[in-house]
Scaffold this motif. Structure first.
Motif, PDB file in Angstrom:
ATOM      1  N   LYS A  92     -10.156   2.164   0.253  1.00  0.00           N
ATOM      2  CA  LYS A  92     -11.481   2.630  -0.140  1.00  0.00           C
ATOM      3  C   LYS A  92     -12.510   2.131   0.863  1.00  0.00           C
ATOM      4  N   PRO A  93     -13.475   2.980   1.217  1.00  0.00           N
ATOM      5  CA  PRO A  93     -14.516   2.528   2.139  1.00  0.00           C
ATOM      6  C   PRO A  93     -15.421   1.482   1.479  1.00  0.00           C
ATOM      7  N   ASN A  94     -15.863   0.522   2.282  1.00  0.00           N
ATOM      8  CA  ASN A  94     -16.763  -0.498   1.749  1.00  0.00           C
ATOM      9  C   ASN A  94     -18.178   0.066   1.638  1.00  0.00           C
ATOM     10  N   ILE A  95     -19.094  -0.696   1.149  1.00  0.00           N
ATOM     11  CA  ILE A  95     -20.457  -0.226   0.896  1.00  0.00           C
ATOM     12  C   ILE A  95     -21.144   0.259   2.171  1.00  0.00           C
ATOM     13  N   TRP A  96     -20.914  -0.432   3.279  1.00  0.00           N
ATOM     14  CA  TRP A  96     -21.580  -0.057   4.535  1.00  0.00           C
ATOM     15  C   TRP A  96     -21.010   1.256   5.069  1.00  0.00           C
ATOM     16  N   GLN A  97     -19.733   1.453   4.906  1.00  0.00           N
ATOM     17  CA  GLN A  97     -19.121   2.709   5.340  1.00  0.00           C
ATOM     18  C   GLN A  97     -19.611   3.875   4.491  1.00  0.00           C
TER      19      GLN A  97
ATOM     20  N   SER B   4       0.802  -1.223   0.000  1.00  0.00           N
ATOM     21  CA  SER B   4       0.000   0.000   0.000  1.00  0.00           C
ATOM     22  C   SER B   4       0.834   1.272   0.000  1.00  0.00           C
ATOM     23  N   SER B   5       2.031   1.189  -0.556  1.00  0.00           N
ATOM     24  CA  SER B   5       2.847   2.388  -0.723  1.00  0.00           C
ATOM     25  C   SER B   5       3.887   2.152  -1.813  1.00  0.00           C
ATOM     26  N   ILE B   6       4.328   3.255  -2.390  1.00  0.00           N
ATOM     27  CA  ILE B   6       5.389   3.219  -3.397  1.00  0.00           C
ATOM     28  C   ILE B   6       6.386   4.316  -3.060  1.00  0.00           C
ATOM     29  N   LEU B   7       7.663   3.969  -3.019  1.00  0.00           N
ATOM     30  CA  LEU B   7       8.729   4.947  -2.842  1.00  0.00           C
ATOM     31  C   LEU B   7       9.316   5.265  -4.202  1.00  0.00           C
ATOM     32  N   PHE B   8       9.393   6.533  -4.527  1.00  0.00           N
ATOM     33  CA  PHE B   8       9.999   6.978  -5.768  1.00  0.00           C
ATOM     34  C   PHE B   8      11.330   7.622  -5.424  1.00  0.00           C
TER      35      PHE B   8
END
Length: 116
Positions: A101-106, A81-85
């Motif tokens: 990303k939030p799920n449908i309930w959120q 969940s990250s990229i170092l450039f």
């Protein structure tokens, strides 16, 4: 140029860690970029000297790296969940953090709980 679409494609291509470390192109970290960023390998960790020692991105476990990608002006080290450039000519580092990303309930909860 590295756009949001390119970043999403990189995350998609390197979704999982490779089965062995030999599949990661560590050779992209050799040469000039290694000197610019003072890159070292110690105890199954990648140490990036151009990043402050207090940062969680200074010392990285090799088994968490999903891939290394060469771009025109930088080299990207991809994680879940990250990229170092890492800039190829200067010791500049940029970090992209993938937001969950939030799920449908959120999302439904956010719609009903908005203040008016």
């Amino acid at each position: 140029m590295i756009t949001g679409k390119v970043i999403q494609e990189v995350y998609k291509k390197y979704r999982k860690c490779p089965s062995t470390l030999e599949r990661i192109e560590f050779s992209l970290l050799d040469g000039g970029i290694s000197e610019v960023h003072n890159i070292q390998f110690q105890d199954n960790r990648l140490i990036i000297g151009s990043i402050d020692e207090k940062s969680p991105f200074h010392s990285l476990p090799l088994n968490k790296i999903h891939g290394i990608v060469n771009f025109e002006k930088c080299v990207a080290i991809v994680f879940h969940s990250s990229i170092l450039f890492l800039d190829k000519k200067e010791n500049k580092v940029q970090i992209h953090l993938k937001m969950k990303k939030p799920n449908i309930w959120q999302r439904l909860s956010m719609c009903f709980c908005r203040e008016k």
